[in-house]
Write a protein that holds these residues in place. Structure first.
Motif, mmCIF file in Angstrom:
data_model
loop_
_atom_site.group_PDB
_atom_site.id
_atom_site.type_symbol
_atom_site.label_atom_id
_atom_site.label_comp_id
_atom_site.label_asym_id
_atom_site.label_seq_id
_atom_site.Cartn_x
_atom_site.Cartn_y
_atom_site.Cartn_z
ATOM 1 N N UNK A 55 0.827 -1.212 0.000
ATOM 2 C CA UNK A 55 0.000 0.000 0.000
ATOM 3 C C UNK A 55 0.858 1.258 0.000
ATOM 4 N N UNK A 56 1.890 1.266 0.824
ATOM 5 C CA UNK A 56 2.779 2.433 0.887
ATOM 6 C C UNK A 56 3.498 2.635 -0.441
ATOM 7 N N UNK A 57 3.940 1.542 -1.036
ATOM 8 C CA UNK A 57 4.612 1.624 -2.327
ATOM 9 C C UNK A 57 3.671 2.178 -3.385
ATOM 10 N N UNK A 58 2.430 1.745 -3.353
ATOM 11 C CA UNK A 58 1.441 2.246 -4.309
ATOM 12 C C UNK A 58 1.182 3.730 -4.136
ATOM 13 N N UNK A 59 1.069 4.182 -2.893
ATOM 14 C CA UNK A 59 0.845 5.603 -2.627
ATOM 15 C C UNK A 59 2.022 6.436 -3.122
ATOM 16 N N UNK A 60 3.222 5.974 -2.850
ATOM 17 C CA UNK A 60 4.417 6.695 -3.295
ATOM 18 C C UNK A 60 4.501 6.700 -4.818
ATOM 19 N N UNK A 61 4.261 5.570 -5.445
ATOM 20 C CA UNK A 61 4.332 5.465 -6.905
ATOM 21 C C UNK A 61 3.352 6.433 -7.566
#
Length: 87
Positions: A55-61
């Motif tokens: 989820x964090x990776x998706x938000x950052x991406x």
């Protein structure tokens, strides 16, 4: 402080902003989303659990922010996008 005393990095002062996800897979993504939306970070480090990491990776991406997971072993995390890395 030492780097900022020398003028920062590429003329930008460095500042650490930290959030606590409480390692909660259901509520933990909200603090990361707020961090990415409000603080305009250059890079986000973190997450230990795979669901939170994804989820964090998706938000950052989505925001074009580099995301580095220092502990993730799940390969799907690095498949989120070109701004996401596992160490």
């Amino acid at each position: 402080d030492q780097q900022n005393a020398r003028g920062g990095t590429n003329g930008r002062r460095l500042r650490l902003a930290a959030v606590d996800t409480e390692s909660n897979d259901e509520r933990g993504s909200a603090p990361v989303n707020r961090l990415v939306d409000r603080e305009n970070p250059v890079v986000v480090f973190g997450e230990l659990s795979t669901p939170l990491c994804e989820r964090a990776a998706g938000a950052a991406q989505r925001k074009g922010v580099v995301f580095v997971s220092p502990a993730s072993t799940a390969r799907d995390v690095s498949r989120v996008g070109d701004m996401v890395f596992r160490t």
